[in-house]
Design an enzyme around this catalytic site. Sequence first.
Site, short mmCIF file in Angstrom:
data_model
loop_
_atom_site.label_atom_id
_atom_site.label_comp_id
_atom_site.label_asym_id
_atom_site.label_seq_id
_atom_site.Cartn_x
_atom_site.Cartn_y
_atom_site.Cartn_z
N ASN A 42 0.84 -1.19 0.00
CA ASN A 42 0.00 0.00 0.00
C ASN A 42 0.88 1.24 0.00
OD1 ASN A 42 0.68 -0.82 2.66
ND2 ASN A 42 -0.98 0.38 3.54
N ILE A 43 0.43 2.24 -0.74
CA ILE A 43 1.18 3.49 -0.87
C ILE A 43 0.22 4.63 -0.54
CG2 ILE A 43 2.53 4.95 -2.42
CD1 ILE A 43 3.15 2.33 -4.02
N GLU A 44 0.46 5.29 0.56
CA GLU A 44 -0.44 6.35 1.02
C GLU A 44 0.09 7.71 0.57
OE1 GLU A 44 -0.89 5.72 5.25
OE2 GLU A 44 -2.01 3.86 4.91
N CYS A 53 -4.20 0.59 -2.48
CA CYS A 53 -4.02 -0.63 -1.70
C CYS A 53 -2.99 -1.55 -2.35
CB CYS A 53 -5.33 -1.41 -1.63
SG CYS A 53 -6.62 -0.63 -0.68
N GLU A 55 -3.05 -4.77 -2.89
CA GLU A 55 -3.55 -5.77 -3.85
C GLU A 55 -3.64 -5.17 -5.25
OE1 GLU A 55 -4.77 -4.95 -0.93
OE2 GLU A 55 -5.78 -6.61 0.07
N CYS A 84 -10.16 -5.14 0.99
CA CYS A 84 -11.30 -4.22 0.97
C CYS A 84 -12.16 -4.48 -0.27
CB CYS A 84 -10.79 -2.77 0.97
SG CYS A 84 -10.16 -2.23 -0.63
N CYS A 87 -10.60 -3.76 -3.73
CA CYS A 87 -9.61 -4.78 -4.13
C CYS A 87 -10.29 -6.09 -4.49
CB CYS A 87 -8.58 -4.96 -3.02
SG CYS A 87 -7.47 -3.55 -2.90
N1 THU Z 1 -5.25 -1.38 2.50
C1 THU Z 1 -4.71 -2.26 1.61
O1 THU Z 1 -3.56 -2.09 1.18
N2 THU Z 1 -5.47 -3.30 1.20
C2 THU Z 1 -6.75 -3.54 1.61
O2 THU Z 1 -7.41 -4.43 1.09
C3 THU Z 1 -7.32 -2.75 2.70
C4 THU Z 1 -6.59 -1.51 3.05
C5 THU Z 1 -4.45 -0.24 2.93
C6 THU Z 1 -4.98 1.11 2.53
C7 THU Z 1 -4.37 2.00 3.58
O3 THU Z 1 -3.06 2.36 3.18
C8 THU Z 1 -4.27 1.10 4.82
O4 THU Z 1 -4.36 -0.22 4.34
C9 THU Z 1 -5.32 1.34 5.86
O5 THU Z 1 -6.59 1.32 5.33
#
Ligand code: THU
Length: 122
Positions: A42-44, A53, A55, A84, A87
């Site tokens: 995941n890259i915020e 996300c 995935e 989520c 994804c």
């Molecule tokens: N996140 C994912 O990478 N995959 C998911 O299926 C659910 C959420 C990440 C998004 C965000 O960076 C962090 O998890 C918290 O929601």
Amino acid sequence: MKPEKLIQSALKAQNKSVSPFSKYPVGVALLTENGDIIHGCNIESKAYPTTLCAERVAIFSAIAQGYNKFKAMAIVTKDGGMPCGACRQIISEFAGNIPLYVGNSQTNYKTTTIDELLPYPF
Ligand code: THU
């Protein structure tokens, strides 16, 4: 490939996560048909909703590199959280009903499929 090996690779991908806001790193290892492994994390962004996300990073990255058939996916988080909704849609559309190993370590994971996580897909 054994689930444990793919999970080990996902743990490496998790180390690449950029998640300063949620502090919830996610790592994905996507096994391609020919045995290559594509990582996702995941890259915020500081513009929060533009975050991506792990995935979707893995699947889109694999497609961009020319892969379109997959054998399995390992997803690791600190608490074994499931993918989520967004994804789930992308896994269903682009990865198909492959085994998904979801957990937080090589010894603590569940095996599931997208048919189980997203019945009646779009
Ligand atoms: N996140 C994912 O990478 N995959 C998911 O299926 C659910 C959420 C990440 C998004 C965000 O960076 C962090 O998890 C918290 O929601």
